[in-house]
Design a protein around this motif. Structure first.
Motif, PDB file in Angstrom:
ATOM      1  N   VAL A  17       0.821  -1.239  -0.037  1.00  0.00           N
ATOM      2  CA  VAL A  17       0.075  -0.064   0.070  1.00  0.00           C
ATOM      3  C   VAL A  17       1.027   1.237   0.012  1.00  0.00           C
ATOM      4  N   GLY A  18       1.923   1.282   0.709  1.00  0.00           N
ATOM      5  CA  GLY A  18       2.633   2.361   0.910  1.00  0.00           C
ATOM      6  C   GLY A  18       3.403   2.720  -0.560  1.00  0.00           C
ATOM      7  N   ALA A  19       3.875   1.660  -1.325  1.00  0.00           N
ATOM      8  CA  ALA A  19       4.519   2.044  -2.322  1.00  0.00           C
ATOM      9  C   ALA A  19       3.573   2.606  -3.565  1.00  0.00           C
ATOM     10  N   GLU A  36      11.208   2.860   4.676  1.00  0.00           N
ATOM     11  CA  GLU A  36      10.794   1.390   4.772  1.00  0.00           C
ATOM     12  C   GLU A  36      11.837   0.588   5.775  1.00  0.00           C
ATOM     13  N   ARG A  37      11.058  -0.058   6.629  1.00  0.00           N
ATOM     14  CA  ARG A  37      12.205  -0.486   7.840  1.00  0.00           C
ATOM     15  C   ARG A  37      13.083  -1.677   7.199  1.00  0.00           C
ATOM     16  N   ARG A  38      12.455  -2.483   6.477  1.00  0.00           N
ATOM     17  CA  ARG A  38      13.277  -3.587   5.896  1.00  0.00           C
ATOM     18  C   ARG A  38      14.222  -3.256   4.996  1.00  0.00           C
ATOM     19  N   SER A 131      15.760   0.332   5.269  1.00  0.00           N
ATOM     20  CA  SER A 131      16.281  -0.066   6.584  1.00  0.00           C
ATOM     21  C   SER A 131      16.129   1.346   7.414  1.00  0.00           C
ATOM     22  N   HIS A 132      15.087   1.995   7.215  1.00  0.00           N
ATOM     23  CA  HIS A 132      14.759   3.167   8.164  1.00  0.00           C
ATOM     24  C   HIS A 132      13.335   2.839   8.689  1.00  0.00           C
ATOM     25  N   LYS A 133      13.291   2.986  10.184  1.00  0.00           N
ATOM     26  CA  LYS A 133      12.362   2.578  10.970  1.00  0.00           C
ATOM     27  C   LYS A 133      11.567   3.837  11.538  1.00  0.00           C
ATOM     28  N   THR A 234      -0.004 -23.168  -0.199  1.00  0.00           N
ATOM     29  CA  THR A 234      -1.138 -23.800   0.548  1.00  0.00           C
ATOM     30  C   THR A 234      -1.137 -23.424   2.139  1.00  0.00           C
ATOM     31  N   THR A 235      -2.284 -22.635   2.459  1.00  0.00           N
ATOM     32  CA  THR A 235      -2.317 -21.914   3.685  1.00  0.00           C
ATOM     33  C   THR A 235      -3.166 -22.897   4.474  1.00  0.00           C
ATOM     34  N   LEU A 236      -2.966 -23.439   5.885  1.00  0.00           N
ATOM     35  CA  LEU A 236      -3.588 -24.248   6.419  1.00  0.00           C
ATOM     36  C   LEU A 236      -4.196 -23.468   7.963  1.00  0.00           C
ATOM     37  N   ILE A 301      -3.021   4.617   6.323  1.00  0.00           N
ATOM     38  CA  ILE A 301      -4.074   3.629   5.132  1.00  0.00           C
ATOM     39  C   ILE A 301      -3.516   2.033   5.273  1.00  0.00           C
ATOM     40  N   GLY A 302      -4.158   1.383   4.546  1.00  0.00           N
ATOM     41  CA  GLY A 302      -4.061  -0.272   4.534  1.00  0.00           C
ATOM     42  C   GLY A 302      -4.151  -0.891   5.889  1.00  0.00           C
ATOM     43  N   ASP A 303      -3.166  -1.695   6.101  1.00  0.00           N
ATOM     44  CA  ASP A 303      -3.494  -2.580   7.194  1.00  0.00           C
ATOM     45  C   ASP A 303      -3.275  -1.697   8.595  1.00  0.00           C
ATOM     46  N   ALA A 304      -2.381  -0.587   8.315  1.00  0.00           N
ATOM     47  CA  ALA A 304      -2.221   0.348   9.659  1.00  0.00           C
ATOM     48  C   ALA A 304      -3.566   0.988  10.038  1.00  0.00           C
ATOM     49  N   TYR A 312     -11.758 -13.331   3.087  1.00  0.00           N
ATOM     50  CA  TYR A 312     -12.469 -12.826   2.043  1.00  0.00           C
ATOM     51  C   TYR A 312     -11.446 -12.325   1.025  1.00  0.00           C
ATOM     52  N   GLY A 313     -10.002 -12.354   1.369  1.00  0.00           N
ATOM     53  CA  GLY A 313      -9.235 -12.180   0.283  1.00  0.00           C
ATOM     54  C   GLY A 313      -9.199 -10.818  -0.067  1.00  0.00           C
ATOM     55  N   GLN A 314      -9.464  -9.804   0.949  1.00  0.00           N
ATOM     56  CA  GLN A 314      -9.731  -8.418   0.449  1.00  0.00           C
ATOM     57  C   GLN A 314      -8.689  -7.441   1.155  1.00  0.00           C
ATOM     58  N   MET A 316      -5.407  -6.765   1.074  1.00  0.00           N
ATOM     59  CA  MET A 316      -4.615  -5.713   0.176  1.00  0.00           C
ATOM     60  C   MET A 316      -5.630  -5.022  -0.703  1.00  0.00           C
ATOM     61  N   ASN A 317      -6.573  -5.798  -1.258  1.00  0.00           N
ATOM     62  CA  ASN A 317      -7.498  -5.168  -2.223  1.00  0.00           C
ATOM     63  C   ASN A 317      -8.005  -3.952  -1.570  1.00  0.00           C
ATOM     64  N   CYS A 318      -8.404  -4.159  -0.392  1.00  0.00           N
ATOM     65  CA  CYS A 318      -9.059  -2.845   0.538  1.00  0.00           C
ATOM     66  C   CYS A 318      -7.852  -1.805   0.618  1.00  0.00           C
TER      67      CYS A 318
END
Ligand SMILES: Cc1cc2nc3c(=O)[nH]c(=O)nc-3n(C[C@H](O)[C@H](O)[C@H](O)COP(=O)(O)OP(=O)(O)OC[C@H]3O[C@@H](n4cnc5c(N)ncnc54)[C@H](O)[C@@H]3O)c2cc1C
Ligand SMILES: COc1ccc2c(c1)CN(c1nc(C(=O)N(C)c3cc(Cl)c(F)cc3C(=O)O)c(Cl)s1)C2
Length: 469
Positions: A17-19, A36-38, A131-133, A234-236, A301-304, A312-314, A316-318
């Protein structure tokens, strides 16, 4: 595009979402610094993180289209035109999402993130600081403090600080200190673990390719999406206590033999054991908060802003749709942040929280009583009603995944549909009851099979034929 009179923005978080938001802002002529932290995932061998692939549907595709990336991303996606339901005896039944042009896409998360970072970087007004948090910020002054991987701290001052730093957002944590900031989070008792179905011995897909594979087992579930390398991620999904209770290889194999027998051969028993006992089940959290903005100085914005369970697989779409809506607000108020940001919260909060609720509702539905038979039946009834009444009966998942109907309107339409179907059931029960009594009376009077009874029996057989029950 001139940047002289445009804003200087810091985007915290260079994820999906940030990008994406950086691209929209750069298109508006803003000066954009992504923190970006990573480190740069484009330079990394392996990127650890959440699901390896994701389902991209209408809202996310529209956001990509808005920055000219839809074709590039779609050509690396795998279309999924239907679900493939795996039932306990290994039988597989497809349920189409709709017409042949209604498909979702399995997208590699890393590939999508890299493409969005590279697209953002192409704008001369965009810089990316890896690498900036983000540590803290002062909303009044528009200042933010970061630390880099050497432990140095950096303080910046900008016109706008955007938090796109995910479910565990540092920027949202800063907002939580402010008065009148509402926050709620719910961890669900289920965890998820990623397994892998490799290509078969001919180096082909081990299952039908263009499907979202589902093993619905009430409180357990598995979902598999295809990858370009002909494997399936495959996600269990299982309660943490069940994950923890499977502490020997025997218990693991017994569990899969009972619940997912057809998956053992696909996963490979040895690979399954190895992955299961070297991975940790990860948590899923639902987060709602309000407002998303602080004056004209900051917005999340986004997951934040809204983290949702993935049923619902939404997510990222959201989040990608957030970028469209925020861009529309900036356009509407001619980049006047003091007006655009409050309007963004007003516009987006009802929809994002509606989607969080829908995803949680579906989790509870799936966990409590959806096994493959019921899943099949519900989708078939949905599709038949949609075929019969295309304009009035639009399945909920169709509105969510294949239109840009505002999420909160998807819910109000579902409630209306539920009312209709419940009234329909009531009326047909009453009608059926009256019909049966009338039929019995006519049967009695005429002494033979009454025309009413024939009609009733005939129509039930027709519907059953349709439902292939
Ligand atoms: C199992 C699972 C399956 C899913 N399946 C789907 C799916 O099929 N379809 C779908 O639409 N969604 C799906 N999602 C949801 C989707 O993954 C998220 O909604 C999406 O990744 C959110 O993107 P984001 O950019 O907001 O956050 P993130 O992807 O979490 O990115 C946040 C970025 O911010 C960085 N960051 C974090 N803290 C800081 C800080 N303090 N300073 C600087 N940077 C920071 C992180 O390193 C990261 O790069 C799924 C989620 C899960 C868990
Ligand atoms: C990578 O990990 C994950 C985890 C979960 C998901 C995805 C990827 C992608 N997901 C999608 N869900 C829908 C949907 O609308 N519904 C109602 C469904 C919801 C569930 Cl839980 C399900 F199993 C099938 C459908 C279905 O209808 O196919 C899509 Cl459309 S895509 C869920």
């Amino acid at each position: 595009m001139e940047t002289k009179n445009k804003k200087h923005v810091a985007v915290c978080g260079g994820g999906l979402v940030g990008a994406m938001m950086a691209c929209y802002l750069a298109k508006r002529g803003y000066k954009v610094d992504i923190y970006e932290r990573r480190s740069d995932i484009r330079l990394m061998e392996v990127v650890r993180g959440r699901s390896i692939n994701l389902a991209l549907s209408c809202r996310g595709r529209e956001a990509l289209r808005g920055v000219g990336l839809e074709d590039e991303i779609s050509k690396n996606g795998i279309p999924m035109g239907a679900r493939m339901i795996h039932d306990l005896n290994g039988q597989r039944r497809p349920i189409p999402y709709g017409t042949k042009d209604q498909y979702i896409m399995s997208i590699d998360r890393r590939l999508l993130n890299e493409a969005l970072l590279t697209a953002a970087e192409k704008y001369p007004s965009v810089r990316i600081f890896f690498s900036h948090k983000l540590l803290s910020c002062d909303f009044e002054k528009g200042e933010a403090e970061f630390c880099n991987d050497k432990g140095d701290t950096l303080r910046i001052q900008v016109d706008l600080i955007i938090g796109a730093d995910g479910a565990y957002s540092a920027l949202r944590r800063q907002m939580m200190k402010l008065r009148l900031f509402d926050y709620e989070q719910t961890y669900i008792p289920h965890g998820y673990m990623e397994l892998n179905i490799p290509p078969n011995s001919n180096n082909e897909f081990a299952m039908e390719t263009n499907y979202l594979h589902i093993w619905p087992r009430n409180e357990f579930m598995m979902i598999a999406l295809p990858n370009l390398d002909k494997s399936f991620t495959t996600t269990l999904f299982m309660p943490f206590e069940i994950f923890e209770g499977i502490d020997t290889e025997e218990k693991l194999m017994k569990f899969f033999e009972e619940r997912f027998p057809d998956a053992i051969k696909l996963l490979g028993a040895e690979e399954l054991k190895k992955t299961f006992f070297t991975s940790k089940a990860l948590p899923m959290v639902s987060i709602k908060c309000k407002p998303y903005h602080v004056g004209g100085k900051s917005v999340i914005i986004g997951d934040a802003a809204h983290s949702m369970v993935p049923f619902y697989g939404q997510g990222m779409n959201c989040g990608l749709e957030d970028c469209i809506v925020l861009n529309e607000m900036l356009e509407k108020y001619n980049d006047d942040l003091a007006k655009a940001l409050p309007e963004y919260t007003k516009m987006r909060h009802p929809d994002a929280t509606a989607m969080c609720d829908l995803a949680m509702y579906n989790y509870i539905e799936m966990r409590s009583h959806v096994n493959s038979k019921l899943f099949l039946l519900r989708k078939k009834v949905d599709n038949i009603l949609h075929m019969l009444f295309p304009r009035t009966w639009v399945p909920l998942y169709t509105m969510v995944a294949f239109t840009r109907t505002r999420y909160h309107q998807c819910i109000s339409r579902r409630e209306w549909q539920d009312k209709i179907i419940n009234q329909g059931i009531t009326m047909s029960t009453v009608g059926g009851g009256v019909g049966l009594i009338l039929g019995a009376y006519l049967l009695h009077k005429s002494g033979g099979l009454s025309p009413v009874y024939d009609f009733l029996e005939d129509s039930v057989n027709k519907v059953q034929g349709w439902l292939k029950l």
